[in-house]
Design an enzyme around this catalytic site. Structure first.
Site, PDB file in Angstrom:
ATOM      1  N   GLY A   1       0.828  -1.193   0.000  1.00  0.00           N
ATOM      2  CA  GLY A   1       0.000   0.000   0.000  1.00  0.00           C
ATOM      3  C   GLY A   1       0.859   1.238   0.000  1.00  0.00           C
ATOM      4  O   GLY A   1       1.530   1.558  -0.977  1.00  0.00           O
ATOM      5  N   GLU A   2       0.853   1.986   1.093  1.00  0.00           N
ATOM      6  CA  GLU A   2       1.598   3.238   1.254  1.00  0.00           C
ATOM      7  C   GLU A   2       1.210   4.265   0.186  1.00  0.00           C
ATOM      8  O   GLU A   2       2.064   4.882  -0.438  1.00  0.00           O
ATOM      9  CB  GLU A   2       3.105   2.982   1.223  1.00  0.00           C
ATOM     10  CG  GLU A   2       3.621   2.153   2.390  1.00  0.00           C
ATOM     11  CD  GLU A   2       5.132   2.120   2.446  1.00  0.00           C
ATOM     12  OE1 GLU A   2       5.710   2.954   3.143  1.00  0.00           O
ATOM     13  OE2 GLU A   2       5.727   1.258   1.754  1.00  0.00           O
ATOM     14  N   HIS A   3      -0.096   4.415  -0.005  1.00  0.00           N
ATOM     15  CA  HIS A   3      -0.586   5.424  -0.943  1.00  0.00           C
ATOM     16  C   HIS A   3      -2.054   5.710  -0.650  1.00  0.00           C
ATOM     17  O   HIS A   3      -2.697   5.020   0.146  1.00  0.00           O
ATOM     18  CB  HIS A   3      -0.411   4.961  -2.397  1.00  0.00           C
ATOM     19  CG  HIS A   3      -1.154   3.709  -2.734  1.00  0.00           C
ATOM     20  ND1 HIS A   3      -0.549   2.476  -2.800  1.00  0.00           N
ATOM     21  CD2 HIS A   3      -2.473   3.486  -2.997  1.00  0.00           C
ATOM     22  CE1 HIS A   3      -1.443   1.559  -3.109  1.00  0.00           C
ATOM     23  NE2 HIS A   3      -2.633   2.151  -3.227  1.00  0.00           N
ATOM     24  N   ALA A   4      -2.554   6.734  -1.293  1.00  0.00           N
ATOM     25  CA  ALA A   4      -3.984   7.043  -1.280  1.00  0.00           C
ATOM     26  C   ALA A   4      -4.437   7.194  -2.728  1.00  0.00           C
ATOM     27  O   ALA A   4      -3.627   7.181  -3.658  1.00  0.00           O
ATOM     28  CB  ALA A   4      -4.250   8.325  -0.493  1.00  0.00           C
TER      29      ALA A   4
ATOM     30  N   GLY B   1      -3.530   4.363   2.967  1.00  0.00           N
ATOM     31  CA  GLY B   1      -3.632   2.987   3.435  1.00  0.00           C
ATOM     32  C   GLY B   1      -2.305   2.258   3.407  1.00  0.00           C
ATOM     33  O   GLY B   1      -1.515   2.400   2.461  1.00  0.00           O
TER      34      GLY B   1
END
Length: 344
Positions: free
Chosen positions: A244-247, A292
């Site tokens: 993840g580590e993004h929106a 997230g």
């Protein structure tokens, strides 16, 4: 007696800066207002140090080093060329930085690796930070950790090599996915269980068991509050890795760990919360503009993700600072209500 008198000499006052009589600040160094530089610290002439910093005993700061405001550098730290430290950073005693991945005696780099410690981060005593690392906003590096790759915003990392074990200000128990049949299941309604993160909801699907096996079912536009345009599966993830580590600007997502377990951290720019998906009939809805992260994968974990849009690289927000700027500029409208209105 003369030696003892020298050792307890008071700091000198220079333009509201406190420079100890036994500190060395080379000509050309920039020292901000109300910054303390204590005994036996050595600051070279090219260094730039912000206001209200505290540079403790036996600290060495090289030329190409920038410190923001209100930075604390504890005893025994050396800051080499190529290091930039943001506002409100804490660096514990004897933390060690490097700026050359392959050092050799009498061989000098034409350009050093750049290391960035961003606003609000803390580095524990004795930690080792390799060259070219970014330690992001409000991250926390545990004592003695060896940091070999970038640390995400708000992450807590420990060990050698350092790995993420939690997130600062995340609440792992406030919306904990309950085990099947427990009293916690009463928290679930048709609109999911409550959450502190704007728009994020945890859902429990029906689970039917008989002698032929088990079955769980959910309906789009009901438990899953959108129509899916695609799905993807995540599996065989080493437990120490992050996903993840993004929106997303527009894409809605719904996550179900159909086998094994994993943790999900959701962040709306103001509140972060951690959720555990540990049963195949538990799912979490992540609306657009929700940062997230998925981690703590069990070895057998299989994560199923439904998405409201087909893949579009431009829909991703991959930099946390950009995410904060975007969310700060927008109102707090309920994303599910907005999606329903779009469907009408």
């Amino acid at each position: 007696m003369a030696f003892l008198t020298t050792m307890i000499a008071r700091p000198l006052m220079t333009e509201k800066k406190h420079i100890h009589s036994h500190a060395i600040v080379e000509p050309g160094a920039s020292i901000g207002t109300a910054t303390n530089v204590w005994a036996f610290a050595h600051v070279l002439g090219g260094a730039r140090i912000g206001a209200e910093c505290n540079i403790c005993d036996h600290v060495f700061i090289e030329n190409d080093v920038v410190l923001g405001d209100r930075v604390t550098i504890k005893c025994g730290v050396q800051l080499w060329d190529g290091i930039t430290i943001g506002d409100d950073v804490f660096i514990g005693p004897n933390a060690t930085f490097a700026n050359d991945k392959f050092p050799r005696s009498k061989q000098y780099l034409a350009e050093v690796a750049r290391t960035s410690i961003r606003r609000g981060a803390s580095i524990g005593a004795g930690a080792v930070i390799l060259p070219g690392i970014v330690i992001a906003e409000n991250a926390m590096v545990g004592a003695g950790a060896v940091v070999t790759k970038n640390v995400p915003p708000h992450a807590i990392v420990v060990g050698n090599p350092a790995r993420v074990v939690g997130y600062t200000n995340a609440s792992p128990n406030a919306v904990q996915a309950p085990l099947l049949g427990t009293a916690g299941a009463s928290e679930f309604t048709k609109d999911g269980a409550p959450s502190h993160v704007n728009g994020v909801r945890l859902y429990k699907f029906p689970l039917i068991k008989d002698i032929r096996g088990s079955l769980s079912v959910g309906e789009f536009q009901k438990e899953i509050p959108f129509d899916a345009a695609r799905y993807f599966l995540v599996f065989d993830v080493p437990s120490k890795e992050l996903r993840g580590e993004h929106a997303h600007h527009a894409c809605h997502q719904f996550l179900i760990c159909i086998h094994g377990s994993c943790a999900v951290v959701a962040d709306d720019g103001n509140v972060r919360q951690e959720y555990m998906l540990d049963a195949p009939n538990l799912g979490i809805y992540l609306p657009p503009l929700t940062w997230g992260v998925q981690y703590k994968y069990s070895p057998d974990a299989v994560l199923l993700v439904f998405a409201s849009h087909v893949y579009d690289a431009d829909d991703y927000i991959r930099d946390y600072s950009d995410f904060l700027c975007i969310t700060a500029s927008l109102s707090g409208a309920d994303p599910i209500s907005s999606l329903i209105e779009q469907k009408k």
